[in-house]
Scaffold this active site. Sequence first.
Site, PDB file in Angstrom:
ATOM      1  N   TYR A   1      -1.810  -0.750  10.954  1.00  0.00           N
ATOM      2  CA  TYR A   1      -1.949  -1.341   9.624  1.00  0.00           C
ATOM      3  C   TYR A   1      -0.761  -1.004   8.740  1.00  0.00           C
ATOM      4  O   TYR A   1      -0.065  -1.888   8.221  1.00  0.00           O
ATOM      5  CB  TYR A   1      -3.251  -0.874   8.965  1.00  0.00           C
ATOM      6  CG  TYR A   1      -3.255  -1.062   7.463  1.00  0.00           C
ATOM      7  CD1 TYR A   1      -3.000  -2.317   6.900  1.00  0.00           C
ATOM      8  CD2 TYR A   1      -3.484   0.003   6.604  1.00  0.00           C
ATOM      9  CE1 TYR A   1      -2.981  -2.490   5.517  1.00  0.00           C
ATOM     10  CE2 TYR A   1      -3.480  -0.164   5.231  1.00  0.00           C
ATOM     11  CZ  TYR A   1      -3.231  -1.415   4.695  1.00  0.00           C
ATOM     12  OH  TYR A   1      -3.207  -1.581   3.337  1.00  0.00           O
TER      13      TYR A   1
ATOM     14  N   THR B   1       0.819  -1.202   0.000  1.00  0.00           N
ATOM     15  CA  THR B   1       0.000   0.000   0.000  1.00  0.00           C
ATOM     16  C   THR B   1       0.856   1.256   0.000  1.00  0.00           C
ATOM     17  O   THR B   1       1.999   1.237   0.478  1.00  0.00           O
ATOM     18  CB  THR B   1      -0.911   0.011   1.249  1.00  0.00           C
ATOM     19  OG1 THR B   1      -1.566   1.270   1.367  1.00  0.00           O
ATOM     20  CG2 THR B   1      -0.089  -0.226   2.513  1.00  0.00           C
ATOM     21  N   ASP B   2       0.282   2.346  -0.495  1.00  0.00           N
ATOM     22  CA  ASP B   2       0.985   3.627  -0.424  1.00  0.00           C
ATOM     23  C   ASP B   2       1.028   4.167   1.000  1.00  0.00           C
ATOM     24  O   ASP B   2       1.795   5.085   1.305  1.00  0.00           O
ATOM     25  CB  ASP B   2       0.352   4.658  -1.354  1.00  0.00           C
ATOM     26  CG  ASP B   2      -1.129   4.898  -1.093  1.00  0.00           C
ATOM     27  OD1 ASP B   2      -1.708   4.241  -0.207  1.00  0.00           O
ATOM     28  OD2 ASP B   2      -1.721   5.747  -1.794  1.00  0.00           O
ATOM     29  N   GLU B   3       0.252   3.581   1.915  1.00  0.00           N
ATOM     30  CA  GLU B   3       0.214   4.089   3.283  1.00  0.00           C
ATOM     31  C   GLU B   3       1.523   3.855   4.037  1.00  0.00           C
ATOM     32  O   GLU B   3       1.750   4.459   5.084  1.00  0.00           O
ATOM     33  CB  GLU B   3      -0.960   3.484   4.045  1.00  0.00           C
ATOM     34  CG  GLU B   3      -2.308   3.905   3.471  1.00  0.00           C
ATOM     35  CD  GLU B   3      -3.477   3.475   4.328  1.00  0.00           C
ATOM     36  OE1 GLU B   3      -3.378   3.571   5.569  1.00  0.00           O
ATOM     37  OE2 GLU B   3      -4.492   3.039   3.761  1.00  0.00           O
TER      38      GLU B   3
ATOM     39  N   LYS C   1       2.363  -3.390   7.253  1.00  0.00           N
ATOM     40  CA  LYS C   1       2.590  -3.544   5.813  1.00  0.00           C
ATOM     41  C   LYS C   1       4.010  -3.102   5.460  1.00  0.00           C
ATOM     42  O   LYS C   1       4.674  -3.728   4.624  1.00  0.00           O
ATOM     43  CB  LYS C   1       1.558  -2.752   5.010  1.00  0.00           C
ATOM     44  CG  LYS C   1       0.173  -3.368   4.999  1.00  0.00           C
ATOM     45  CD  LYS C   1       0.161  -4.770   4.407  1.00  0.00           C
ATOM     46  CE  LYS C   1       0.440  -4.767   2.904  1.00  0.00           C
ATOM     47  NZ  LYS C   1       0.331  -6.146   2.330  1.00  0.00           N
TER      48      LYS C   1
END
Length: 331
Positions: free
Chosen positions: A147, A120-122, A151
């Site tokens: 989260y 993810t870009d997060e 990741k």
Amino acid sequence: MRLLVTGGAGFIGSNFVHHVVAHTDHDVVVLDKLTYAGNRDSLAGLPADRVEFVEGDIADAALVDGLFARTDAVVHYAAESHNDNSLHDPRPFLDTNIIGTYTLLEAARRHDRRFHHISTDEVYGDLELDDPERFTEQTPYNPSSPYSSTKAGSDLLVRAWVRSFGVRATLSNCSNNYGPFQHVEKFIPRQITNVIRGIRPKLYGAGENVRDWIHADDHSSAVLTILEKGVIGETYLIGADGEKNNKDVVELILELMGEPSDAYDHVTDRAGHDLRYAIDSTKLRTELGWEPAYRDFRSGLSATIEWYRANEAWWAPSKDSTEAFYAGKGQ
């Protein structure tokens, strides 16, 4: 090839399975734990001679080893992925995103299997609303939630297994997906299904937070491109230049569904809510030749609304419990 797709009954995983069946001759083995976010019905209608479903946990080493032994490549979607849930109970995110990814990597090492890791870009944190920059493959990691931090940890494990053990892996970090088969806890389907049910949509805070939206089918085509053409050890960012703030998205949903554009409620903002995500997918486009098919967010969102209208039987069973959960938090 015979592909093992972890998390293939989840949102973007199931979209990828549909895409593979429609656009290739590959067979697919889906491994999914069927937590609340996994749904067997998301795979309904796919040919039984090409798609096999296995219910199980990616942290189950014996199960994973047996599946790796009879597949040629692995696309790893399985993850605990909802920020609100990670703030409520971080432990499942460690179990799945860290230990689960480790278990898969060890199997890939034993069986010398091609491995693609979905992220993810997060992991990059967030950008200021007025910042002209976008995330690139060189952006330092700065995760802000349980989260995104788990990741980020899984991404680093993949890179370490490439360098230390020669695992044939690639990685991709994608912006926010929308489209069919997305759980109603997520932002866009929650608002769409609220309107269908006659409930006013809910907007965190002032709604100024920006997300870079991409249709799930474009994500699928990008992953397939990386699997076929990507350079081992490389990371590719996937995005479709779809930056929109949450307020504009809610108002567009209401407009497309024939409701007044201001017919929504502001609710308590999420803790640590990232301001803005924005993806620069130049590397993927120039080096591997990928381009998104859904360039118009309005038309993609309209098609998504129609899918939820036509598939209430798919999302209705989880709607009431989801809204009860948010009501308990004043959201």
